[in-house]
Design an enzyme around this catalytic site. Structure first.
Site, PDB file in Angstrom:
ATOM      1  N   ARG A 131       0.911  -1.183  -0.284  1.00 16.20           N
ATOM      2  CA  ARG A 131      -0.067   0.007  -0.203  1.00 16.20           C
ATOM      3  C   ARG A 131       0.546   1.183   0.096  1.00 16.20           C
ATOM      4  O   ARG A 131       0.627   2.362   0.193  1.00 16.20           O
ATOM      5  CB  ARG A 131      -1.012   0.199   1.074  1.00 16.20           C
ATOM      6  CG  ARG A 131      -2.101  -1.265   0.854  1.00 16.20           C
ATOM      7  CD  ARG A 131      -2.973  -0.861   2.091  1.00 16.20           C
ATOM      8  NE  ARG A 131      -4.104  -2.299   1.592  1.00 16.20           N
ATOM      9  CZ  ARG A 131      -4.355  -2.821   2.768  1.00 16.20           C
ATOM     10  NH1 ARG A 131      -3.294  -3.417   3.854  1.00 16.20           N
ATOM     11  NH2 ARG A 131      -4.567  -4.216   2.711  1.00 16.20           N
ATOM     12  N   LYS A 153       1.685  11.240 -11.187  1.00 15.88           N
ATOM     13  CA  LYS A 153       1.407  10.299 -11.838  1.00 15.88           C
ATOM     14  C   LYS A 153       2.288   8.625 -12.284  1.00 15.88           C
ATOM     15  O   LYS A 153       3.152   9.159 -12.706  1.00 15.88           O
ATOM     16  CB  LYS A 153       1.196  10.726 -13.223  1.00 15.88           C
ATOM     17  CG  LYS A 153      -0.305  12.002 -13.281  1.00 15.88           C
ATOM     18  CD  LYS A 153      -0.820  12.310 -14.657  1.00 15.88           C
ATOM     19  CE  LYS A 153      -1.687  13.078 -14.574  1.00 15.88           C
ATOM     20  NZ  LYS A 153      -2.393  14.292 -15.759  1.00 15.88           N
ATOM     21  N   GLU A 199       7.592  17.709 -24.811  1.00 20.17           N
ATOM     22  CA  GLU A 199       7.197  18.823 -23.763  1.00 20.17           C
ATOM     23  C   GLU A 199       8.073  19.479 -22.903  1.00 20.17           C
ATOM     24  O   GLU A 199       7.091  20.522 -22.104  1.00 20.17           O
ATOM     25  CB  GLU A 199       7.241  17.581 -22.396  1.00 20.17           C
ATOM     26  CG  GLU A 199       6.936  15.462 -22.709  1.00 20.17           C
ATOM     27  CD  GLU A 199       5.389  15.975 -23.029  1.00 20.17           C
ATOM     28  OE1 GLU A 199       4.533  16.829 -22.295  1.00 20.17           O
ATOM     29  OE2 GLU A 199       4.935  14.747 -22.218  1.00 20.17           O
ATOM     30  N   LYS A 245       5.866  23.513 -14.376  1.00 21.90           N
ATOM     31  CA  LYS A 245       5.137  21.956 -14.074  1.00 21.90           C
ATOM     32  C   LYS A 245       4.737  21.976 -12.762  1.00 21.90           C
ATOM     33  O   LYS A 245       3.450  21.151 -12.581  1.00 21.90           O
ATOM     34  CB  LYS A 245       5.730  20.453 -14.327  1.00 21.90           C
ATOM     35  CG  LYS A 245       4.800  19.493 -14.177  1.00 21.90           C
ATOM     36  CD  LYS A 245       5.635  17.533 -14.840  1.00 21.90           C
ATOM     37  CE  LYS A 245       4.092  17.052 -14.371  1.00 21.90           C
ATOM     38  NZ  LYS A 245       3.966  15.645 -15.300  1.00 21.90           N
ATOM     39  N   GLU A 255      -5.097  16.486 -10.477  1.00 20.03           N
ATOM     40  CA  GLU A 255      -6.827  17.114 -12.281  1.00 20.03           C
ATOM     41  C   GLU A 255      -7.875  17.513 -11.602  1.00 20.03           C
ATOM     42  O   GLU A 255      -8.411  15.851 -12.884  1.00 20.03           O
ATOM     43  CB  GLU A 255      -6.087  16.258 -13.232  1.00 20.03           C
ATOM     44  CG  GLU A 255      -5.814  16.288 -14.709  1.00 20.03           C
ATOM     45  CD  GLU A 255      -5.794  15.596 -16.284  1.00 20.03           C
ATOM     46  OE1 GLU A 255      -4.443  15.239 -15.331  1.00 20.03           O
ATOM     47  OE2 GLU A 255      -6.007  15.384 -17.011  1.00 20.03           O
ATOM     48  N   ARG A 264      -3.851  21.001 -13.918  1.00 19.19           N
ATOM     49  CA  ARG A 264      -3.598  19.857 -14.271  1.00 19.19           C
ATOM     50  C   ARG A 264      -3.754  19.594 -16.050  1.00 19.19           C
ATOM     51  O   ARG A 264      -3.180  18.752 -16.317  1.00 19.19           O
ATOM     52  CB  ARG A 264      -3.264  18.695 -13.580  1.00 19.19           C
ATOM     53  CG  ARG A 264      -1.840  17.521 -13.947  1.00 19.19           C
ATOM     54  CD  ARG A 264      -1.632  17.413 -12.932  1.00 19.19           C
ATOM     55  NE  ARG A 264      -1.138  16.191 -13.032  1.00 19.19           N
ATOM     56  CZ  ARG A 264       0.261  15.501 -12.323  1.00 19.19           C
ATOM     57  NH1 ARG A 264       0.203  15.777 -11.150  1.00 19.19           N
ATOM     58  NH2 ARG A 264       0.698  15.179 -12.716  1.00 19.19           N
ATOM     59  N   ASN A 268      -1.554  18.128 -20.415  1.00 15.21           N
ATOM     60  CA  ASN A 268      -2.479  17.803 -21.943  1.00 15.21           C
ATOM     61  C   ASN A 268      -2.651  17.864 -23.416  1.00 15.21           C
ATOM     62  O   ASN A 268      -2.202  17.940 -24.042  1.00 15.21           O
ATOM     63  CB  ASN A 268      -3.802  17.296 -21.586  1.00 15.21           C
ATOM     64  CG  ASN A 268      -3.785  16.176 -19.925  1.00 15.21           C
ATOM     65  OD1 ASN A 268      -3.398  15.680 -19.700  1.00 15.21           O
ATOM     66  ND2 ASN A 268      -4.250  15.711 -19.094  1.00 15.21           N
ATOM     67  N   HIS A 271      -1.642  16.308 -25.892  1.00 17.76           N
ATOM     68  CA  HIS A 271      -1.764  14.885 -26.164  1.00 17.76           C
ATOM     69  C   HIS A 271      -3.326  14.152 -26.716  1.00 17.76           C
ATOM     70  O   HIS A 271      -2.659  12.387 -26.051  1.00 17.76           O
ATOM     71  CB  HIS A 271      -1.968  14.517 -23.848  1.00 17.76           C
ATOM     72  CG  HIS A 271      -0.253  14.730 -23.818  1.00 17.76           C
ATOM     73  ND1 HIS A 271       0.317  15.447 -23.829  1.00 17.76           N
ATOM     74  CD2 HIS A 271       0.313  13.843 -22.791  1.00 17.76           C
ATOM     75  CE1 HIS A 271       1.588  16.039 -23.154  1.00 17.76           C
ATOM     76  NE2 HIS A 271       2.193  14.672 -22.505  1.00 17.76           N
ATOM     77  N   HIS A 275      -1.348  10.671 -28.111  1.00 19.28           N
ATOM     78  CA  HIS A 275      -1.599   9.515 -27.370  1.00 19.28           C
ATOM     79  C   HIS A 275      -2.061   8.569 -28.640  1.00 19.28           C
ATOM     80  O   HIS A 275      -2.065   7.690 -28.787  1.00 19.28           O
ATOM     81  CB  HIS A 275      -2.553   9.433 -26.236  1.00 19.28           C
ATOM     82  CG  HIS A 275      -1.799  10.272 -25.853  1.00 19.28           C
ATOM     83  ND1 HIS A 275      -2.361   9.972 -24.071  1.00 19.28           N
ATOM     84  CD2 HIS A 275      -0.554  10.172 -25.068  1.00 19.28           C
ATOM     85  CE1 HIS A 275      -1.861  10.686 -22.811  1.00 19.28           C
ATOM     86  NE2 HIS A 275      -0.434  10.675 -23.197  1.00 19.28           N
ATOM     87  N   HIS A 285       7.434   9.046 -27.469  1.00 21.79           N
ATOM     88  CA  HIS A 285       6.038  10.354 -26.864  1.00 21.79           C
ATOM     89  C   HIS A 285       5.846  10.931 -27.324  1.00 21.79           C
ATOM     90  O   HIS A 285       4.986  11.899 -27.527  1.00 21.79           O
ATOM     91  CB  HIS A 285       5.877   9.430 -25.631  1.00 21.79           C
ATOM     92  CG  HIS A 285       4.529  10.589 -24.794  1.00 21.79           C
ATOM     93  ND1 HIS A 285       3.649  10.553 -24.992  1.00 21.79           N
ATOM     94  CD2 HIS A 285       4.960  11.640 -23.541  1.00 21.79           C
ATOM     95  CE1 HIS A 285       2.767  11.172 -23.913  1.00 21.79           C
ATOM     96  NE2 HIS A 285       3.934  12.220 -23.515  1.00 21.79           N
TER      97      HIS A 285
END
Ligand code: GLY
Length: 405
Positions: A131, A153, A199, A245, A255, A264, A268, A271, A275, A285
């Protein structure tokens, strides 16, 4: 770009209350990884389990292990082949089993060394093993320094009906610290370095939301020297991107902000298109994000949120960023272009599906709500905004801008 001294004072703080941490940026920092890790997690943790990207040089991993051992950690390491293909539940399970086999405890540390994919995977494993155990990221690519390891993330991909679904399984799990040693970028394959710039350009295009409206233009100016990768320039580039960032993540860690809240979701940008390109092509990417920026700028133009020259400007900026000196030839021939992933013509040989199918795939993006895609589009003032359920004609204009039919 500005000049600042190298050293430990180059850290950026990600302000998240009790989950606040430092991103240390500078040349040669791997030697201080153990010190940083110890300061971040305290005296309790005894073990450090390194997940090392096979693309990272053995000497760098040795230095990292030596530094951790010097700070009193009992070091174990596994090597994993980096890239998107390592981001699977199968690889996560293998790491979990190895952790359990070494009797890794809750206060012990995972150290991820490598590109974004390995850091995403190791971060995810850190989030779910017992956990949650602390993780320190030691990113070794530009993309992982400015994006993947900042903001917590973590996750792995799924393949659904033959399509790659990025980061479909994951968790928010903030690292205890990040150590970005700019020296590792000096030997990074040029294509990967260039992908990281995708990026960086994205951060530049939203820089005004984070107090750095000049980042985009400063990055373009710095390009003439950036591919030579001087440590001070790299450090500056990384640090400014991490600041952008960090500021956005600090406002909206998970987000959850409303679409107009400067949260946030802005990260994207590029993206939603990116994606889908990534699911349908072998591009990296960051290359897909760069193409996605051009497509998103075309959507802005279609919706009259930006003048026509804005698309032209973004397209030529992306192309400029994706022009690199050929290693070894620069002195003789000056700057030459390398195969240019930002050039729309590369789309044709990639055989992207028809635009209607690409738009269908956008509806499946995990950021969509109620099956309606959300697109982040750039505006002229280095800001961006989120558009819900955009007109398919606007999406088609985006796809056409990067050569799809
Ligand atoms: N890469 C987007 C984010 O971290 O939110």
């Amino acid at each position: 770009m500005g000049r600042e001294r190298l050293g430990f004072d180059m850290s950026v703080r990600v302000e998240l209350g009790e989950r606040t941490y430092e991103v240390h940026v500078g040349a040669g920092l791997v030697a201080r990884l153990g010190e940083v890790a110890r300061a971040a997690i305290g005296e309790v943790g005894r073990r450090a389990f390194i997940v090392a990207d096979s693309g990272v040089t053995a000497t760098f991993v040795e230095s990292a292990a030596g530094s951790l051992a010097g700070a009193g950690f009992n070091v174990t390491r596994v090597t994993i082949e980096g890239g998107e293909r390592c981001k699977t539940l199968g690889h996560a399970e293998r790491l979990l089993q190895e952790l359990a086999a070494t009797r890794h405890e809750r206060s012990d540390l995972i150290v991820a060394i490598g590109g974004g994919a390995v850091c995403d995977l190791a971060g995810f494993v850190a989030a779910i093993y017992r956990r949650g155990v602390p993780v320190v990221h030691c990113p070794t690519t530009l993309l992982s320094m400015v994006d993947a390891t900042v903001g917590g993330k973590t996750g792995v991909n799924l393949i659904v009906n033959g399509h790659l679904k990025k980061n479909m399984v994951g968790a928010f799990w903030q690292p205890a610290a990040v150590v970005a040693d700019a020296d590792t970028l000096r030997s990074l394959p040029i294509r990967e370095f260039r992908a990281g710039l995708g990026e960086c350009l994205k951060h530049g295009l939203i820089g005004a939301h984070a107090g750095d409206a000049l980042l985009f233009d400063d990055t373009l100016v710095a390009l003439k020297n950036l591919y030579n990768r001087p440590p001070d320039l790299l450090t500056d580039l990384i640090q400014r991107n991490v600041r952008v960032k960090a500021a956005i993540v600090a406002r909206d860690e998970r987000e959850e902000a409303s679409d107009d809240g400067g949260g946030r979701a802005l990260l994207n940008l590029g993206h939603t298109f990116g994606h889908v390109i990534e699911s349908n092509s072998p591009l990296l990417h960051g290359e897909c994000v760069a193409l996605g920026l051009v497509a998103a700028a075309a959507v802005s133009g279609h919706l009259n949120l930006a003048p026509a020259e804005f698309l032209h400007n973004i397209r030529s900026s992306v192309k400029a960023a994706f022009v690199a000196p050929q290693p070894g030839k620069q002195a003789r021939k000056g700057i030459e272009t390398v195969p240019n992933a930002a050039d729309p013509t590369i789309i044709a040989p990639l055989s992207l599906p028809p635009i209607a199918a690409l738009i269908d795939q956008m509806h499946e993006d995990k950021k969509s709500r109620g099956g309606e895609p959300r697109i982040v589009v750039p505006l002229r003032d280095r800001r961006a905004r989120v558009i819900r359920n955009p007109d398919p004609a606007a999406l088609a204009a985006g796809w056409r801008a990067i050569g799809a039919e």
